[in-house]
Scaffold this motif. Structure first.
Motif, PDB file in Angstrom:
ATOM      1  N   ASP A   1       0.830  -1.203   0.000  1.00 23.04           N
ATOM      2  CA  ASP A   1       0.000   0.000   0.000  1.00 23.04           C
ATOM      3  C   ASP A   1       0.863   1.250   0.000  1.00 23.04           C
ATOM      4  O   ASP A   1       1.971   1.273   0.564  1.00 23.04           O
ATOM      5  CB  ASP A   1      -0.920   0.023   1.216  1.00 23.04           C
ATOM      6  CG  ASP A   1      -2.056  -0.988   1.103  1.00 23.04           C
ATOM      7  OD1 ASP A   1      -2.685  -1.055   0.036  1.00 23.04           O
ATOM      8  OD2 ASP A   1      -2.293  -1.719   2.089  1.00 23.04           O
ATOM      9  N   LEU A   2       0.340   2.301  -0.611  1.00 25.58           N
ATOM     10  CA  LEU A   2       1.026   3.583  -0.717  1.00 25.58           C
ATOM     11  C   LEU A   2       0.638   4.476   0.454  1.00 25.58           C
ATOM     12  O   LEU A   2      -0.546   4.650   0.749  1.00 25.58           O
ATOM     13  CB  LEU A   2       0.633   4.256  -2.041  1.00 25.58           C
ATOM     14  CG  LEU A   2       1.229   5.629  -2.336  1.00 25.58           C
ATOM     15  CD1 LEU A   2       2.718   5.506  -2.613  1.00 25.58           C
ATOM     16  CD2 LEU A   2       0.508   6.266  -3.519  1.00 25.58           C
ATOM     17  N   PHE A   3       1.655   5.052   1.112  1.00 28.53           N
ATOM     18  CA  PHE A   3       1.430   5.938   2.242  1.00 28.53           C
ATOM     19  C   PHE A   3       2.325   7.163   2.129  1.00 28.53           C
ATOM     20  O   PHE A   3       3.444   7.082   1.609  1.00 28.53           O
ATOM     21  CB  PHE A   3       1.745   5.233   3.575  1.00 28.53           C
ATOM     22  CG  PHE A   3       0.930   4.008   3.855  1.00 28.53           C
ATOM     23  CD1 PHE A   3      -0.354   4.109   4.364  1.00 28.53           C
ATOM     24  CD2 PHE A   3       1.455   2.747   3.609  1.00 28.53           C
ATOM     25  CE1 PHE A   3      -1.101   2.973   4.633  1.00 28.53           C
ATOM     26  CE2 PHE A   3       0.712   1.601   3.868  1.00 28.53           C
ATOM     27  CZ  PHE A   3      -0.569   1.717   4.384  1.00 28.53           C
ATOM     28  N   SER A   4       1.845   8.272   2.649  1.00 26.97           N
ATOM     29  CA  SER A   4       2.699   9.447   2.826  1.00 26.97           C
ATOM     30  C   SER A   4       2.930   9.645   4.324  1.00 26.97           C
ATOM     31  O   SER A   4       2.017   9.453   5.133  1.00 26.97           O
ATOM     32  CB  SER A   4       2.056  10.687   2.214  1.00 26.97           C
ATOM     33  OG  SER A   4       0.807  10.955   2.816  1.00 26.97           O
ATOM     34  N   PHE A   5       4.154   9.992   4.682  1.00 27.53           N
ATOM     35  CA  PHE A   5       4.532  10.182   6.080  1.00 27.53           C
ATOM     36  C   PHE A   5       5.123  11.575   6.270  1.00 27.53           C
ATOM     37  O   PHE A   5       5.811  12.097   5.383  1.00 27.53           O
ATOM     38  CB  PHE A   5       5.592   9.160   6.510  1.00 27.53           C
ATOM     39  CG  PHE A   5       5.082   7.764   6.716  1.00 27.53           C
ATOM     40  CD1 PHE A   5       4.735   7.307   7.976  1.00 27.53           C
ATOM     41  CD2 PHE A   5       4.953   6.896   5.644  1.00 27.53           C
ATOM     42  CE1 PHE A   5       4.273   6.013   8.173  1.00 27.53           C
ATOM     43  CE2 PHE A   5       4.495   5.593   5.821  1.00 27.53           C
ATOM     44  CZ  PHE A   5       4.151   5.158   7.090  1.00 27.53           C
ATOM     45  N   SER A   6       4.868  12.161   7.421  1.00 31.50           N
ATOM     46  CA  SER A   6       5.635  13.326   7.828  1.00 31.50           C
ATOM     47  C   SER A   6       6.934  12.836   8.466  1.00 31.50           C
ATOM     48  O   SER A   6       7.028  11.674   8.890  1.00 31.50           O
ATOM     49  CB  SER A   6       4.848  14.193   8.810  1.00 31.50           C
ATOM     50  OG  SER A   6       4.638  13.497  10.031  1.00 31.50           O
ATOM     51  N   ILE A   7       7.932  13.694   8.526  1.00 33.08           N
ATOM     52  CA  ILE A   7       9.234  13.330   9.096  1.00 33.08           C
ATOM     53  C   ILE A   7       9.593  14.312  10.201  1.00 33.08           C
ATOM     54  O   ILE A   7       9.515  15.530  10.004  1.00 33.08           O
ATOM     55  CB  ILE A   7      10.339  13.332   8.020  1.00 33.08           C
ATOM     56  CG1 ILE A   7      10.091  12.216   6.994  1.00 33.08           C
ATOM     57  CG2 ILE A   7      11.721  13.164   8.653  1.00 33.08           C
ATOM     58  CD1 ILE A   7      11.051  12.248   5.816  1.00 33.08           C
ATOM     59  N   LYS A   8       9.963  13.780  11.350  1.00 30.28           N
ATOM     60  CA  LYS A   8      10.499  14.584  12.454  1.00 30.28           C
ATOM     61  C   LYS A   8      11.846  13.995  12.838  1.00 30.28           C
ATOM     62  O   LYS A   8      11.982  12.777  12.941  1.00 30.28           O
ATOM     63  CB  LYS A   8       9.554  14.569  13.660  1.00 30.28           C
ATOM     64  CG  LYS A   8       8.168  15.146  13.386  1.00 30.28           C
ATOM     65  CD  LYS A   8       8.224  16.619  13.077  1.00 30.28           C
ATOM     66  CE  LYS A   8       6.843  17.190  12.803  1.00 30.28           C
ATOM     67  NZ  LYS A   8       6.896  18.623  12.433  1.00 30.28           N
ATOM     68  N   SER A   9      12.820  14.871  13.046  1.00 31.61           N
ATOM     69  CA  SER A   9      14.182  14.392  13.300  1.00 31.61           C
ATOM     70  C   SER A   9      14.757  14.981  14.575  1.00 31.61           C
ATOM     71  O   SER A   9      14.714  16.193  14.790  1.00 31.61           O
ATOM     72  CB  SER A   9      15.083  14.753  12.117  1.00 31.61           C
ATOM     73  OG  SER A   9      16.438  14.469  12.416  1.00 31.61           O
ATOM     74  N   TYR A  10      15.334  14.090  15.395  1.00 30.83           N
ATOM     75  CA  TYR A  10      16.060  14.499  16.595  1.00 30.83           C
ATOM     76  C   TYR A  10      17.565  14.597  16.341  1.00 30.83           C
ATOM     77  O   TYR A  10      18.322  14.917  17.258  1.00 30.83           O
ATOM     78  CB  TYR A  10      15.831  13.488  17.721  1.00 30.83           C
ATOM     79  CG  TYR A  10      14.497  13.590  18.414  1.00 30.83           C
ATOM     80  CD1 TYR A  10      14.330  14.374  19.546  1.00 30.83           C
ATOM     81  CD2 TYR A  10      13.397  12.880  17.959  1.00 30.83           C
ATOM     82  CE1 TYR A  10      13.107  14.452  20.200  1.00 30.83           C
ATOM     83  CE2 TYR A  10      12.164  12.950  18.601  1.00 30.83           C
ATOM     84  CZ  TYR A  10      12.033  13.734  19.727  1.00 30.83           C
ATOM     85  OH  TYR A  10      10.828  13.815  20.369  1.00 30.83           O
ATOM     86  N   ILE A  11      18.000  14.319  15.140  1.00 26.78           N
ATOM     87  CA  ILE A  11      19.441  14.264  14.886  1.00 26.78           C
ATOM     88  C   ILE A  11      20.099  15.614  15.158  1.00 26.78           C
ATOM     89  O   ILE A  11      21.177  15.696  15.735  1.00 26.78           O
ATOM     90  CB  ILE A  11      19.724  13.804  13.437  1.00 26.78           C
ATOM     91  CG1 ILE A  11      19.149  12.412  13.200  1.00 26.78           C
ATOM     92  CG2 ILE A  11      21.229  13.791  13.161  1.00 26.78           C
ATOM     93  CD1 ILE A  11      19.238  11.948  11.753  1.00 26.78           C
ATOM     94  N   GLY A  12      19.440  16.682  14.758  1.00 27.84           N
ATOM     95  CA  GLY A  12      20.014  18.014  14.970  1.00 27.84           C
ATOM     96  C   GLY A  12      19.455  18.714  16.186  1.00 27.84           C
ATOM     97  O   GLY A  12      19.607  19.926  16.332  1.00 27.84           O
ATOM     98  N   GLY A  13      18.795  17.991  17.087  1.00 23.83           N
ATOM     99  CA  GLY A  13      18.149  18.591  18.241  1.00 23.83           C
ATOM    100  C   GLY A  13      16.656  18.307  18.203  1.00 23.83           C
ATOM    101  O   GLY A  13      16.130  17.777  17.218  1.00 23.83           O
ATOM    102  N   ALA A  14      15.962  18.672  19.270  1.00 27.05           N
ATOM    103  CA  ALA A  14      14.528  18.390  19.356  1.00 27.05           C
ATOM    104  C   ALA A  14      13.774  19.187  18.292  1.00 27.05           C
ATOM    105  O   ALA A  14      13.909  20.407  18.208  1.00 27.05           O
ATOM    106  CB  ALA A  14      14.005  18.747  20.740  1.00 27.05           C
ATOM    107  N   PRO A  15      12.959  18.522  17.469  1.00 29.25           N
ATOM    108  CA  PRO A  15      12.234  19.227  16.402  1.00 29.25           C
ATOM    109  C   PRO A  15      11.012  19.973  16.936  1.00 29.25           C
ATOM    110  O   PRO A  15      10.517  19.704  18.035  1.00 29.25           O
ATOM    111  CB  PRO A  15      11.813  18.099  15.458  1.00 29.25           C
ATOM    112  CG  PRO A  15      11.689  16.908  16.356  1.00 29.25           C
ATOM    113  CD  PRO A  15      12.741  17.067  17.421  1.00 29.25           C
TER     114      PRO A  15
END
Length: 358
Positions: free
Chosen positions: A138-152
């Motif tokens: 199935d096809l899905f779109s996701f949002s992305i949140k990243s902690y790599i550079g600090g709390a988003p």
């Protein structure tokens, strides 16, 4: 050279990491990997300049295909894994906007030309996943949140996120001048404290931006009031966590809900606000109530591990947001808030809403 900030590079990192790993694991409410809940990656779709490219996982290789299923190039998935590590280190070790020459050369080669997803698109990344339970792709779109550079940031601040409060009571011009001159490290807390010490009350008046107000009312018609009280409580208490502030407002019960029947009324609405913010709602753009990210949210942890909150584990996602977000104070000068001002003979103060991950 392409220069991007940590958040923008993180979207590319997730793209590379997923193709390198070939699988997306789910997370529990504490952002821990659920070992027996995962989704094999079939392909990632990228729309650029009206054309869609398909990055297809094929055994141990990745094939880049055009819209007509023609293979444009093929290379080992380990190449994506290696480049993901390079980019991870660059994100960790740089500040502001920066370039990564090795990564730029690689994405040019694989015909990945647009790093930041268009805000009009459904999500930050579009993926075809295999569901081991239904045996479907199935096809899905996701949002992305990243902690790599600090709390988003979850809910971004801006001129549109100012809440206006009326000051009830007498303040002289000299009082206002003295209050606005307070400039310590917690000046908004100190200014509000000074206002209250003048035997004044501070009451919610309005959300300054009509679009932001209307979007919040999509959550609940009374939600602007609820969020105004959450925001105000952040400055009159030692609390900034969304969960603990929600517990405070539940005790205050400004909406006069029958909490004997529905004791989780405020928690429910706050969780819906957090989820909507994570999956597409912003302050300045009219929101239809539909999520941009239909699949859920992918989170890149500080150590680079990439996990998802899929629509299937929605409750864990809501609990994670509720337990791991806080109210943060953005720049007062940039967004023009935090001082007493007079308008039509009445005194007001504005507070600005920003929600960030802990």
């Amino acid at each position: 050279m392409i220069k991007q900030n940590k958040g923008e590079w993180s979207e590319l990192y997730v793209f590379l990491k997923l193709l390198g790993d070939g699988v997306l694991y789910a997370a529990d409410a504490d952002l821990n990997k659920i070992e027996d809940l995962y989704y094999p990656l079939i392909e990632i779709l990228r729309k650029e300049n009206e054309n869609t490219k398909h990055y297809v996982k094929d055994d141990i290789n990745i094939k880049v295909k055009d819209e007509n299923n023609n293979t444009l190039l093929e290379l080992p998935a380990t190449e994506f894994e290696t480049k993901a590590k390079v980019l991870y280190n660059a994100i960790k070790n740089n500040k502001g906007a920066f370039s990564v020459e090795e990564i730029e050369n690689f994405i040019n080669f694989i015909q990945y030309t647009k790093i930041k997803a268009n805000s009009a698109e459904k999500g930050d990344i579009t993926i075809v996943l295999h569901d081991n339970k239904t045996y479907r792709n199935d096809l899905f779109s996701f949002s992305i949140k990243s902690y790599i550079g600090g709390a988003p940031t979850l809910f971004n601040p801006g001129p549109s996120t100012n809440f206006t409060y009326k000051i009830i009571g007498n303040l002289s011009d000299e009082d206002i001048k003295q209050i606005n001159s307070i400039d310590d490290h917690s000046k908004i807390i100190s200014r509000i404290e000074a206002i209250l010490n003048k035997n004044c009350r501070i009451e919610f008046f309005n959300v300054e931006h009509e679009t932001c107000k209307a979007n919040l009312q999509m959550i609940d018609t009374l939600f602007p009031l609820i969020m105004s009280q959450i925001l105000f409580n952040r400055y009159i208490s030692n609390k900034n966590g969304i969960k603990e502030l929600t517990q405070v407002i539940t005790e205050q019960n400004p909406c006069n809900y029958d909490l004997n029947i529905q004791p989780h009324s405020y928690e429910f609405k706050i969780k819906n606000f957090l989820t909507s913010s994570a999956l597409g709602m912003t302050a300045a753009t009219p929101w239809s109530g539909l999520y941009r990210a239909t699949g859920g949210c992918i989170i890149a942890k500080e150590d680079g591990e990439t996990l998802c909150y899929h629509a299937y584990n929605y409750n864990d996602f809501q609990d994670y947001l509720y337990n791991n977000t806080r109210i943060e104070t953005p720049s007062t000068s940039r967004y023009d808030f935090g001082y007493v001002y007079k308008e039509n003979g009445e005194n007001y103060i504005k507070l600005n809403l920003q929600v960030r991950f802990i």
